[in-house]
Write a protein that holds these residues in place. Sequence first.
Motif, PDB file in Angstrom:
ATOM      1  N   TRP A  59       1.516   0.928   7.963  1.00 53.35           N
ATOM      2  CA  TRP A  59       2.369   1.939   7.344  1.00 53.35           C
ATOM      3  C   TRP A  59       3.379   2.463   8.369  1.00 53.35           C
ATOM      4  CZ3 TRP A  59       2.955   7.220   8.271  1.00 53.35           C
ATOM      5  CH2 TRP A  59       3.703   7.920   7.318  1.00 53.35           C
ATOM      6  N   PRO A  63       6.991   0.532   7.255  1.00 51.16           N
ATOM      7  CA  PRO A  63       6.933   1.441   6.108  1.00 51.16           C
ATOM      8  C   PRO A  63       7.699   0.943   4.884  1.00 51.16           C
ATOM      9  CG  PRO A  63       8.402   2.316   7.781  1.00 51.16           C
ATOM     10  CD  PRO A  63       7.736   1.101   8.373  1.00 51.16           C
ATOM     11  N   VAL A  67       3.041  -2.363  -0.313  1.00 55.78           N
ATOM     12  CA  VAL A  67       1.642  -2.261   0.108  1.00 55.78           C
ATOM     13  C   VAL A  67       0.931  -3.608  -0.016  1.00 55.78           C
ATOM     14  CG1 VAL A  67       0.674  -1.507  -2.113  1.00 55.78           C
ATOM     15  CG2 VAL A  67      -0.391  -0.769   0.025  1.00 55.78           C
ATOM     16  N   ARG A 126      -5.434   3.798   1.231  1.00 56.27           N
ATOM     17  CA  ARG A 126      -4.259   3.835   0.348  1.00 56.27           C
ATOM     18  C   ARG A 126      -4.343   4.986  -0.650  1.00 56.27           C
ATOM     19  NH1 ARG A 126      -2.699   0.098  -4.559  1.00 56.27           N
ATOM     20  NH2 ARG A 126      -0.507   0.652  -4.720  1.00 56.27           N
TER      21      ARG A 126
END
Length: 172
Positions: A59, A63, A67, A126
């Motif tokens: 992350w 970024p 995901v 997450r």
Amino acid sequence: MILFAAAVLLAMGRNPICTCGAIDLWVAGRDSPRTSQMLADWYSFSHIVHGFLFFAVLWLIAPGWPVERRFLVALFIEAAWEITENTPMVIDRYRTATAALGYTGDSVINSLSDILMMILGFLAARKLPLWASIAVVLFLELVPLLVIRDNLTLNVWMLLWPSDALRAWQAG
């Protein structure tokens, strides 16, 4: 990737299951000959922590990635680690530098379970707020530290910078 890791581990000569012939859900002893041979043991918590750490690091450094891409990178890293961890060089390093004196490597079923544990950690990271993720990681590091005198932090420390004093403390 999980099937590829299993195939590589089998090709390396890793036992599919414990040579004792059993498949247990949990092994409670740190130094049991069944540790790293069954579905879960105290070191499974370290792999859950891997998932939290991989989520956080990916992350931070990527970024903008979706995901799903970060998950695949984490899965690749964990699978690569499970293969690397079961090479003679790393097994010998564990035996000489850490508290895992009798370590002989993981069974394939344990390695696959470790990969699934990382997935669990990644997916939890997450969904959880940052404070909860930190709390879970601290819990997953502190409980094994108190119960078996080992955890991910000490494992990495002892692999990279072995300490006779720490090894003596871990031996109890």
